[in-house]
Write an enzyme that holds these catalytic residues in place. Structure first.
Site, short mmCIF file in Angstrom:
data_model
loop_
_atom_site.label_atom_id
_atom_site.label_comp_id
_atom_site.label_asym_id
_atom_site.label_seq_id
_atom_site.Cartn_x
_atom_site.Cartn_y
_atom_site.Cartn_z
N GLU A 275 -66.50 29.84 -56.48
CA GLU A 275 -66.42 29.31 -54.85
C GLU A 275 -64.97 28.77 -54.94
O GLU A 275 -64.29 28.40 -55.73
CB GLU A 275 -67.36 28.18 -55.11
N LYS A 337 -71.58 29.35 -46.58
CA LYS A 337 -72.18 28.47 -47.06
C LYS A 337 -73.17 27.57 -46.05
O LYS A 337 -72.59 27.21 -44.93
CB LYS A 337 -71.48 27.34 -47.89
N CYS A 389 -72.87 27.40 -54.45
CA CYS A 389 -72.91 26.10 -54.92
C CYS A 389 -73.87 25.35 -54.56
O CYS A 389 -75.06 25.61 -55.26
CB CYS A 389 -71.70 25.31 -54.61
#
Length: 521
Positions: A275, A337, A389
């Site tokens: 990430e 994300k 994540c």
């Protein structure tokens, strides 16, 4: 020591226990200790049976609670013990990396733990209010679910994770997901208590229910949800970039060059960087950086997934995203994300908490926008699901498009956890996602834990923490999908609906007849 002295000492201990165990303060302290012990059911300890024991004792205490308010505080203390012990890494994140004063870091962690524990307290209060312990599994599942969505959600240490990867009841994950498994775990404990302490019909109903849950869990272990396809060579790059220098403009070029060096060690069809591995925006990576990546990709005939930032114009404003971008033979592809870390990547209730950020908390890039669309990456002949994540904690959203994927790629930046148990806990969440979808996961992290996880949640190989390296492995692709991949949390919702109807019916009975049996069992 003589037998007489031993017997005398045992009598003293028993007399002291009998004197104090029924006192509210003693019970509350016991509940807090039980909560702290429950943490050993999570990573990195994996004592799968321990949470069943602590929940059993908690249920036993609830049966002896005198009022709903007392049950509320039992649940609150249990939750406080669990979250204080399990979220100790928060101090590292807030103080060392967020530069928050130590006193405020302790206060913030305490407030967070109190907030999370209030959901556990809600579950125990509901069970006591309707005077029926059988309501607890449904109330607990509902509390876990609410905790995972209110204010952006913080579904950390959800009870279902205590069975990942090798617990007896982990076989329920491909069917009901982690929230459904929470209901099942508490349900096993409650039915066992009914089988031991119940009377008449309650005893044999409890025994039969517990037997059915255990038997079904054992049977599900033999269900094959997906079929194995062609293998894919994958390389995971662990840059081990210090969090203190990661966002330094002066260091960005050197960070990119260090990853380009790691790529030379890769022998794979797909390379995965962590990430925000590149501390730049996608628009900044369209010149020489893109040329170098594309040249390397075509030289190795590979795809390269890079974590970086992205932005898009939205009217008069500009939205910033945490993104994964694919460079390589399969063409440019971008994923944003979809779940942001509260207070880390966005500020909830900004009118209230912005002053704290301005004066006492310095977290870079706390103004991300939520990605609206999830899409599969087409890498070679395989569809690949990409989880960034915090997305790992939301199993239903990942399952929605992982069902069409051959395998899953997960990227994260574990530097925020330091060397705490938070790294291992995060890995356990990825293991749960592998079991839910019955697909392998290739997990790349900045400093650890970089690992390859099989479809049963077992870690096949993992990289050493806090070292810059390239981890090569052959990933098995899979076709097919689990019930959870197809229905997401539908089984959980059905269980909750049944439970809420039963709770409402019980509540009506309690209101109509104040003399109804007040025993929880």
């Amino acid at each position: 020591m003589s037998n007489a002295k031993l017997i005398s000492r045992r009598r003293l201990i028993l007399n002291a226990f009998n004197k104090y165990w029924h006192r509210p303060s003693f019970l509350l302290v016991t509940a807090a200790l039980l909560g702290a012990m429950t943490v050993f059911g999570f990573a990195p300890f994996y004592f799968y049976c321990l949470p069943l024991i602590t929940l059993f004792v908690l249920c036993w205490l609830l049966c002896r609670s005198q009022t709903p308010s007392h049950a509320f505080f039992l649940g609150l203390c249990f939750g406080l013990g669990m979250y204080v012990a399990g979220l100790s890494w928060m101090l590292t994140t807030l103080h060392e990396f967020g530069e928050m004063p130590l006193w405020l870091a302790y206060l913030s962690t305490a407030i967070l733990c109190l907030y999370l524990a209030s959901f556990t307290a809600l579950a125990t209060w509901i069970a006591a209010y309707v005077r029926a312990l059988w309501c607890l599994p449904f109330a607990w599942g509902l509390a876990d679910w609410l905790r995972g969505y209110i204010g952006g959600g913080f579904p950390w240490l959800t009870m279902g994770y205590t069975q990942v990867p090798g617990g007896l009841f982990s076989s329920y994950l491909p069917v009901a997901g982690v929230y459904g498994l929470s209901i099942i775990l508490v349900g096993v404990v409650v039915t066992f208590l009914y089988a031991l302490c119940g009377t008449g019909r309650r005893r044999w109903v409890g025994a039969l229910s517990m037997t059915a849950i255990v038997a079904l869990g054992m049977g599900l272990q033999y269900v094959s949800w997906t079929t194995e396809g062609d293998p894919v060579r994958v390389s995971l790059l662990q840059g081990n970039i210090s969090q203190q220098t990661k966002w330094s403009v002066e260091q960005s070029k050197q960070i990119i060059l260090s990853y380009l060096d790691l790529m030379q060690q890769a022998d794979a069809e797909v390379m995965v960087l962590p990430e925000t591995a590149f501390p730049i925006y996608l628009s900044q990576a369209m010149g020489k950086t893109k040329d170098k990546l594309m040249a390397l990709a075509f030289e190795k005939h590979a795809d390269i997934l890079v974590g970086m930032l992205d932005w898009q114009d939205a009217g008069a404003t500009r939205q910033k995203f945490n993104a994964v971008v694919n460079y390589g033979v399969s063409g440019l592809q971008v994923q944003h994300k979809t779940h942001l870390v509260p207070f880390g990547e966005f500020v909830p209730l900004s009118f209230l908490f912005s002053p704290i950020y301005q004066h006492w908390f310095h977290m870079p890039h706390n103004d991300f926008s939520v990605g609206q669309v999830k899409q599969l990456f087409l890498l070679g002949a395989n569809n690949v699901a990409v989880s960034i994540c915090y997305d790992d904690l939301f199993g239903a959203d990942l399952a929605e498009y992982a069902r069409e994927a051959s395998y899953i790629v997960s990227v994260s930046n574990g530097a925020w956890f330091g060397n705490s148990v938070g790294l291992e806990q995060y890995l356990q969440f990825s293991q749960a996602r592998a079991i839910e979808n019955q697909k392998m996961i290739a997990r790349a992290s900045n400093n650890g834990i970089t690992a390859f996880i099989d479809k049963n949640g077992e870690v096949l190989v993992r990289a050493a923490k806090n070292k810059a390296l390239t981890l090569n492995y052959t990933v098995d692709s899979y076709q097919g999908s689990t019930l959870y991949s197809r229905c997401k949390d539908a089984i959980f919702y059905i269980l909750e609906l049944i439970g809420l109807i039963c709770i409402a019916s019980r509540l009506i009975s309690v209101k109509k007849n104040s003399q109804i049996d007040g025993s929880c069992v």
